[in-house]
Design a protein around this motif. Structure first.
Motif, PDB file in Angstrom:
ATOM      1  N   ALA A  56      44.448 -14.987   6.853  1.00 22.67           N
ATOM      2  CA  ALA A  56      43.987 -16.331   7.222  1.00 22.67           C
ATOM      3  C   ALA A  56      43.085 -16.285   8.453  1.00 22.67           C
ATOM      4  N   TYR A  57      42.053 -17.096   8.416  1.00 19.90           N
ATOM      5  CA  TYR A  57      41.099 -17.160   9.524  1.00 19.90           C
ATOM      6  C   TYR A  57      40.944 -18.594  10.013  1.00 19.90           C
TER       7      TYR A  57
ATOM      8  N   ALA B 262      30.788 -11.292  29.053  1.00 15.90           N
ATOM      9  CA  ALA B 262      29.860 -12.422  29.144  1.00 15.90           C
ATOM     10  C   ALA B 262      28.410 -12.018  28.900  1.00 15.90           C
ATOM     11  N   ASP B 263      28.060 -10.815  29.311  1.00 19.19           N
ATOM     12  CA  ASP B 263      26.662 -10.408  29.151  1.00 19.19           C
ATOM     13  C   ASP B 263      26.354  -9.901  27.736  1.00 19.19           C
ATOM     14  N   ARG B 264      27.347  -9.962  26.864  1.00 17.99           N
ATOM     15  CA  ARG B 264      27.093  -9.494  25.485  1.00 17.99           C
ATOM     16  C   ARG B 264      27.381 -10.577  24.459  1.00 17.99           C
ATOM     17  N   ARG B 265      27.346 -11.799  24.899  1.00 20.77           N
ATOM     18  CA  ARG B 265      27.664 -12.873  23.942  1.00 20.77           C
ATOM     19  C   ARG B 265      26.422 -13.323  23.190  1.00 20.77           C
ATOM     20  N   ASP B 266      25.830 -12.368  22.499  1.00 22.69           N
ATOM     21  CA  ASP B 266      24.634 -12.741  21.756  1.00 22.69           C
ATOM     22  C   ASP B 266      24.848 -12.574  20.261  1.00 22.69           C
ATOM     23  N   TYR B 267      26.113 -12.503  19.847  1.00 22.91           N
ATOM     24  CA  TYR B 267      26.401 -12.440  18.412  1.00 22.91           C
ATOM     25  C   TYR B 267      26.451 -13.859  17.875  1.00 22.91           C
ATOM     26  N   VAL B 268      25.304 -14.352  17.495  1.00 17.92           N
ATOM     27  CA  VAL B 268      25.211 -15.739  17.044  1.00 17.92           C
ATOM     28  C   VAL B 268      25.801 -15.878  15.654  1.00 17.92           C
ATOM     29  N   MET B 269      26.605 -16.913  15.502  1.00 14.52           N
ATOM     30  CA  MET B 269      27.312 -17.123  14.242  1.00 14.52           C
ATOM     31  C   MET B 269      26.351 -17.261  13.063  1.00 14.52           C
ATOM     32  N   GLN B 270      26.655 -16.522  12.005  1.00 14.82           N
ATOM     33  CA  GLN B 270      25.843 -16.557  10.783  1.00 14.82           C
ATOM     34  C   GLN B 270      26.737 -16.838   9.576  1.00 14.82           C
ATOM     35  N   PRO B 271      26.398 -17.695   8.679  1.00 17.09           N
ATOM     36  CA  PRO B 271      25.287 -18.629   8.833  1.00 17.09           C
ATOM     37  C   PRO B 271      25.645 -19.721   9.834  1.00 17.09           C
ATOM     38  N   LYS B 272      24.646 -20.347  10.364  1.00 17.06           N
ATOM     39  CA  LYS B 272      24.864 -21.439  11.301  1.00 17.06           C
ATOM     40  C   LYS B 272      25.544 -22.581  10.539  1.00 17.06           C
ATOM     41  N   PRO B 273      26.718 -23.013  11.003  1.00 14.19           N
ATOM     42  CA  PRO B 273      27.419 -24.052  10.245  1.00 14.19           C
ATOM     43  C   PRO B 273      26.686 -25.393  10.327  1.00 14.19           C
TER      44      PRO B 273
ATOM     45  N   VAL C  76      37.177 -27.098  14.249  1.00 14.82           N
ATOM     46  CA  VAL C  76      37.633 -25.802  13.742  1.00 14.82           C
ATOM     47  C   VAL C  76      37.142 -25.637  12.299  1.00 14.82           C
ATOM     48  N   LEU C  77      37.090 -24.399  11.853  1.00 13.60           N
ATOM     49  CA  LEU C  77      36.830 -24.099  10.442  1.00 13.60           C
ATOM     50  C   LEU C  77      37.961 -23.220   9.945  1.00 13.60           C
ATOM     51  N   TYR C  78      38.392 -23.464   8.739  1.00 12.09           N
ATOM     52  CA  TYR C  78      39.381 -22.594   8.113  1.00 12.09           C
ATOM     53  C   TYR C  78      38.632 -21.609   7.233  1.00 12.09           C
ATOM     54  N   GLY C  79      39.016 -20.342   7.354  1.00 13.92           N
ATOM     55  CA  GLY C  79      38.327 -19.331   6.554  1.00 13.92           C
ATOM     56  C   GLY C  79      38.900 -19.245   5.160  1.00 13.92           C
ATOM     57  N   GLU C  80      38.038 -19.397   4.208  1.00 10.82           N
ATOM     58  CA  GLU C  80      38.468 -19.198   2.835  1.00 10.82           C
ATOM     59  C   GLU C  80      38.135 -17.745   2.496  1.00 10.82           C
TER      60      GLU C  80
ATOM     61  N   SER D 202      34.479 -16.467   2.740  1.00  8.23           N
ATOM     62  CA  SER D 202      33.601 -17.329   3.541  1.00  8.23           C
ATOM     63  C   SER D 202      32.521 -16.471   4.184  1.00  8.23           C
ATOM     64  N   PRO D 203      31.282 -16.939   4.175  1.00  7.29           N
ATOM     65  CA  PRO D 203      30.211 -16.126   4.762  1.00  7.29           C
ATOM     66  C   PRO D 203      30.470 -15.823   6.241  1.00  7.29           C
ATOM     67  N   TRP D 204      31.027 -16.768   6.983  1.00  3.47           N
ATOM     68  CA  TRP D 204      31.240 -16.481   8.404  1.00  3.47           C
ATOM     69  C   TRP D 204      32.381 -15.506   8.635  1.00  3.47           C
ATOM     70  N   VAL D 205      33.313 -15.422   7.692  1.00  5.22           N
ATOM     71  CA  VAL D 205      34.365 -14.402   7.791  1.00  5.22           C
ATOM     72  C   VAL D 205      33.738 -13.026   7.619  1.00  5.22           C
ATOM     73  N   LYS D 206      32.812 -12.916   6.668  1.00  2.86           N
ATOM     74  CA  LYS D 206      32.102 -11.643   6.463  1.00  2.86           C
ATOM     75  C   LYS D 206      31.296 -11.284   7.712  1.00  2.86           C
ATOM     76  N   TRP D 207      30.607 -12.288   8.247  1.00  6.01           N
ATOM     77  CA  TRP D 207      29.819 -12.071   9.470  1.00  6.01           C
ATOM     78  C   TRP D 207      30.716 -11.534  10.580  1.00  6.01           C
ATOM     79  N   PHE D 208      31.875 -12.173  10.755  1.00  5.14           N
ATOM     80  CA  PHE D 208      32.780 -11.776  11.823  1.00  5.14           C
ATOM     81  C   PHE D 208      33.336 -10.375  11.596  1.00  5.14           C
ATOM     82  N   GLU D 209      33.821 -10.088  10.396  1.00  4.19           N
ATOM     83  CA  GLU D 209      34.438  -8.788  10.141  1.00  4.19           C
ATOM     84  C   GLU D 209      33.427  -7.652  10.292  1.00  4.19           C
ATOM     85  N   ASN D 210      32.212  -7.918   9.908  1.00  3.42           N
ATOM     86  CA  ASN D 210      31.177  -6.915  10.075  1.00  3.42           C
ATOM     87  C   ASN D 210      30.936  -6.636  11.565  1.00  3.42           C
ATOM     88  N   LEU D 211      30.844  -7.703  12.345  1.00  2.00           N
ATOM     89  CA  LEU D 211      30.671  -7.584  13.795  1.00  2.00           C
ATOM     90  C   LEU D 211      31.808  -6.813  14.439  1.00  2.00           C
ATOM     91  N   ALA D 212      33.033  -7.193  14.068  1.00  2.00           N
ATOM     92  CA  ALA D 212      34.206  -6.587  14.686  1.00  2.00           C
ATOM     93  C   ALA D 212      34.252  -5.090  14.395  1.00  2.00           C
TER      94      ALA D 212
END
Ligand SMILES: [Zn+2]
Ligand SMILES: [Zn+2]
Length: 268
Positions: A2-3, A128-139, A145-149, A152-162
């Protein structure tokens, strides 16, 4: 899995200066630590408590909770600030009804309630100096809040980043271990005492005799949300505090702010 994704700049309790009258909760004002400091501060029970926007996050059924569940664990909670990733929790517990902060933190006159609890080893902060991971896609539109299904494209974006940005992400437990090591090292003790003398920077207690000099300790003013591993230790990162003040400052949301503790102690 769950996200839950939350926008931290929309925390209603921390939006305005009227809610931050007391020095200890003076966040959001210019020069004060930002909201995420709350969400990455260790409380006295060993957990980190996070806040979710009042309007969302409590629909536990959407996080895989049973009917009538009061909490759901194993949730990944992602914090977005100004459109970019600023930190996240793994294995967090989300409560349907906010719980009281164990240290009774206040925002102005209101008590702070928390919706998420996480162990420090599962809390990750983006410096703070690395907060340039802009959320994709822009909601589209505003959301608290958003619940991750699943998928969800933003879940993929996040997991890839992490996965690919591990070296830019600060694990809270590592950071705390590092701080402890700095504070216990005889080298930093010598450095700090030579520079600042046997005097508590907070309460002003000052003794030079051999017996009472034992009350002084070295505090490491961790520059909050900086990339600590890349940073050489400077004497300006250290403070000399008496054992009492030292214990107290570790309960403050911002460990780097000796003045905030000073203000807090004279506030009532
Ligand atoms: Zn002191
Ligand atoms: Zn300390």
């Amino acid at each position: 899995m769950a996200y839950l994704l939350a926008r931290v700049e929309n925390f209603p309790r921390f939006d305005g200066e009227s809610l931050t009258a007391k020095p200890v909760m003076g966040y959001g004002q210019s020069g004060k630590p930002p909201h995420e400091v709350h969400n990455f501060s260790l409380s006295s029970d060993g957990f980190i408590y996070g806040y979710l926007p009042k309007e969302g996050g409590g629909d536990l059924a959407r996080l895989g909770g049973h009917r009538g569940a009061t909490e759901v664990s194993g949730v990944t909670v992602i914090f977005i600030s100004s459109g970019a990733l600023c930190g996240y929790y793994r294995n967090a517990t989300v409560f349907s009804i906010p719980v009281r902060h164990p240290d009774g933190l206040m925002a102005g006159e209101s008590e702070i309630y928390c919706r998420v609890r996480v162990a420090p080893e599962d809390a990750y902060l983006i410096p703070a100096d690395r907060r340039d991971y802009v959320m994709q896609p822009k909601p589209a539109g505003m959301f608290p809040v958003l619940y991750g299904e699943n998928g969800s494209p933003w879940v993929k974006w996040f997991e890839n980043l992490a996965t690919v940005s591990r070296q830019n992400i600060v694990n809270e437990r590592k950071r705390r271990k590092w701080t402890k090591a700095v504070e216990r090292s005889s080298k930093s003790r010598e450095k700090a005492l030579t520079k600042y003398g046997f005097k508590c920077e907070c309460c002003g207690a000052s003794y030079k005799d051999h017996v009472r000099a034992a009350m002084f300790e070295v505090h490491h003013k961790v520059p909050y949300s900086e990339n600590f591993e890349a940073r050489p230790l400077r004497v300006s990162d250290l403070a000399v505090l008496c054992a009492n003040c030292h214990r107290m400052i570790h309960r403050m949301p911002d460990l780097a702010d000796v003045k905030a503790l000073k203000d807090y102690l004279v506030s009532d």
